[in-house]
Motif scaffolding. Structure first.
Motif, short mmCIF file in Angstrom:
data_model
loop_
_atom_site.label_atom_id
_atom_site.label_comp_id
_atom_site.label_asym_id
_atom_site.label_seq_id
_atom_site.Cartn_x
_atom_site.Cartn_y
_atom_site.Cartn_z
N GLN A 235 7.60 65.74 -7.46
CA GLN A 235 7.78 66.40 -8.75
C GLN A 235 6.47 66.53 -9.51
N GLN A 236 5.47 65.68 -9.21
CA GLN A 236 4.16 65.84 -9.82
C GLN A 236 3.56 67.20 -9.47
N LYS A 237 3.83 67.66 -8.27
CA LYS A 237 3.30 68.95 -7.83
C LYS A 237 4.03 70.11 -8.51
N ASP A 238 5.14 69.80 -9.18
CA ASP A 238 5.97 70.82 -9.83
C ASP A 238 5.85 70.74 -11.34
N LYS A 239 4.76 70.18 -11.82
CA LYS A 239 4.58 69.90 -13.25
C LYS A 239 4.77 71.14 -14.12
N GLU A 240 4.13 72.25 -13.76
CA GLU A 240 4.17 73.44 -14.61
C GLU A 240 5.59 73.97 -14.75
N ARG A 241 6.34 73.98 -13.65
CA ARG A 241 7.72 74.48 -13.71
C ARG A 241 8.59 73.54 -14.55
N ILE A 242 8.43 72.23 -14.37
CA ILE A 242 9.22 71.27 -15.14
C ILE A 242 8.97 71.44 -16.64
N CYS A 243 7.70 71.53 -17.02
CA CYS A 243 7.37 71.69 -18.44
C CYS A 243 7.89 73.02 -18.99
N ARG A 244 7.77 74.08 -18.20
CA ARG A 244 8.23 75.40 -18.65
C ARG A 244 9.73 75.41 -18.90
N ILE A 245 10.52 74.86 -17.97
CA ILE A 245 11.97 74.86 -18.14
C ILE A 245 12.37 73.99 -19.32
N ARG A 246 11.73 72.86 -19.49
CA ARG A 246 12.06 71.99 -20.62
C ARG A 246 11.73 72.67 -21.96
N ARG A 247 10.61 73.37 -22.03
CA ARG A 247 10.29 74.10 -23.26
C ARG A 247 11.28 75.24 -23.49
N ASN A 248 11.65 75.95 -22.42
CA ASN A 248 12.64 77.03 -22.56
C ASN A 248 13.98 76.48 -23.04
N ASN A 249 14.40 75.34 -22.50
CA ASN A 249 15.66 74.73 -22.93
C ASN A 249 15.58 74.26 -24.38
N TYR A 250 14.41 73.73 -24.77
CA TYR A 250 14.21 73.35 -26.17
C TYR A 250 14.37 74.58 -27.07
N ASN A 251 13.76 75.70 -26.67
CA ASN A 251 13.86 76.93 -27.47
C ASN A 251 15.29 77.44 -27.53
N PHE A 252 16.04 77.24 -26.44
CA PHE A 252 17.45 77.64 -26.45
C PHE A 252 18.20 76.91 -27.54
N TRP A 253 18.04 75.58 -27.61
CA TRP A 253 18.75 74.80 -28.64
C TRP A 253 18.27 75.18 -30.04
N GLN A 254 17.01 75.50 -30.18
CA GLN A 254 16.50 75.89 -31.50
C GLN A 254 17.20 77.16 -31.98
N ARG A 255 17.43 78.10 -31.08
CA ARG A 255 18.15 79.32 -31.45
C ARG A 255 19.63 79.03 -31.67
N TYR A 256 20.24 78.29 -30.76
CA TYR A 256 21.69 78.08 -30.81
C TYR A 256 22.10 77.25 -32.02
N LEU A 257 21.29 76.26 -32.37
CA LEU A 257 21.65 75.34 -33.45
C LEU A 257 20.96 75.69 -34.77
N GLY A 258 20.20 76.79 -34.77
CA GLY A 258 19.38 77.12 -35.93
C GLY A 258 20.15 77.32 -37.21
N HIS A 259 21.40 77.77 -37.14
CA HIS A 259 22.20 78.03 -38.35
C HIS A 259 23.33 77.01 -38.51
N SER A 260 23.22 75.91 -37.80
CA SER A 260 24.25 74.87 -37.90
C SER A 260 23.94 73.92 -39.04
N GLU A 261 24.83 72.92 -39.24
CA GLU A 261 24.62 71.91 -40.28
C GLU A 261 23.57 70.89 -39.88
N LEU A 262 23.14 70.92 -38.63
CA LEU A 262 22.18 69.94 -38.14
C LEU A 262 20.78 70.23 -38.67
N GLU A 263 20.04 69.18 -38.98
CA GLU A 263 18.65 69.32 -39.40
C GLU A 263 17.75 69.11 -38.19
N MET A 264 16.86 70.07 -37.96
CA MET A 264 16.01 70.01 -36.78
C MET A 264 14.81 69.07 -37.02
#
Length: 341
Positions: A235-264
């Motif tokens: 998985q060390q050799k897959d660092k760029e893909r791992i980081c990219r997917i994790r950032r994309n998933n983070y951005n997904f939650w930011q959009r999905y939860l952006g108008h919820s009662e939760l504080e980011m």
């Protein structure tokens, strides 16, 4: 039924088989242990053998209770410092408590976000305190041009929190401490073997059947198991893909939860986020989102389980109400559909 989306990646024998042919690597002045708790234990033990007597250890008040039994093994006073809403330590308080005594300061890079290392390194230079860098939430991260793991005198991480492994923690010494000991890889112990099958034959929609990762016990000080070591290398050799997917998933939650009662909590500066952390204001909001998680087969957890000792008090009470939404790279959330809240 779609697979459960978990905070920590799920160990897979398929992943293991693909990883068995990875090349060995050189880890320099580091030790590969089974858990972050083992790494912390060995770190403190090594520091207390220093001829210069260490008087105390400073811990953030925003910390998981699992760390306390490790420190309790040593007869060293504990002082808690506060963490602000940006997850930075109270530098003035730390300075007031280290100016007269040689002290250990444990610093956490929460959720993969670098702490206030500019101020911390100035303190280290001025007072010669010893800094332990806690990267339990971080595998790949940087502060300016310095990789995580190279900021403190000692650093450790927790591979199970970010990779699909059964054990693992890299303990690294940056201040010429040599344990004069090497830890060889080993085969799985019974607990790890059982854990490797944790999602087989379970009803994943029933929360009573869900294992609580925080209760997995790795209290024996052992080296990493051989299977996890091989997966880590691959998985060390897959660092760029791992980081990219994790950032994309983070951005997904930011959009999905952006108008919820939760504080980011803003952790956009993390290049490889551990989770998407939010603050809930009351029990109703907590119940709503945990039930939504169950309905969508998503493991949403409250973090941390705070220390239950008399000297501990969390100054920023909001930090006791954090929900973590998973961003692990075994799933691409943008390609999935969920039941609306």
């Amino acid at each position: 039924m779609k697979n459960k989306i978990t905070l920590q990646p799920i160990f897979s024998y398929t992943t293991l088989i693909k990883s068995l042919f990875s090349n060995n690597d050189s880890n320099g002045n580091s030790y590969i242990l089974n858990s972050a708790r083992s790494s912390l234990n060995i770190s403190i033990d090594a520091l207390l053998k220093n001829p210069r007597k260490i008087k105390k250890i400073l811990l953030p008040d925003f910390i998981c209770s699992e760390i306390i039994p490790v420190i309790s093994n040593f007869n060293i006073p504990v002082i808690f410092y506060s963490v602000d809403e940006h997850l930075n330590p109270d530098i003035n308080f730390i300075e007031d408590n280290i100016r007269n005594d040689l002290s250990i300061v444990l610093v956490v890079n929460y959720f993969g976000v670098p702490s206030d290392w500019t101020s911390l390194l100035k303190l280290k230079s001025k007072y010669e305190c010893i800094i332990i860098e806690d990267n339990a939430h971080s595998l790949h991260g940087k502060y300016e041009n310095i990789d995580f793991g190279n900021l403190g005198d000692i650093s450790f991480n927790s591979l199970r929190k970010v990779l699909p492994v059964l054990s693992g923690s890299f303990l690294k010494f940056n201040n010429n401490i040599d344990l004069k000991k090497r830890f060889q890889k080993r085969f799985l112990n019974f607990s790890e073997f059982k854990y490797s099958f944790r999602f087989f034959g379970r009803n994943n929609k029933n929360p009573k059947n869900m294992p609580d990762d925080s209760k997995s016990v790795y209290d024996n000080i052992e080296p990493i198991d051989y299977f996890s070591y091989k997966i880590y290398l691959a998985q060390q050799k897959d660092k760029e893909r791992i980081c990219r997917i994790r950032r994309n998933n983070y951005n997904f939650w930011q959009r999905y939860l952006g108008h919820s009662e939760l504080e980011m909590l803003d952790i956009k500066s993390s290049i490889c986020p551990y989770a998407f952390p939010c603050i809930f204001n009351d029990q109703r909001v907590y119940d709503k989102w945990t039930k939504w998680g169950i309905a969508n087969n998503i493991n949403i957890i409250k973090w941390p389980s705070l220390p239950k000792i008399e000297s501990h008090k969390l100054k920023n009470a909001k930090l006791s109400r954090i929900l973590l939404f998973p961003v692990n790279h075994m799933n691409e959330l943008n390609a999935m559909e969920f039941i609306n809240e």
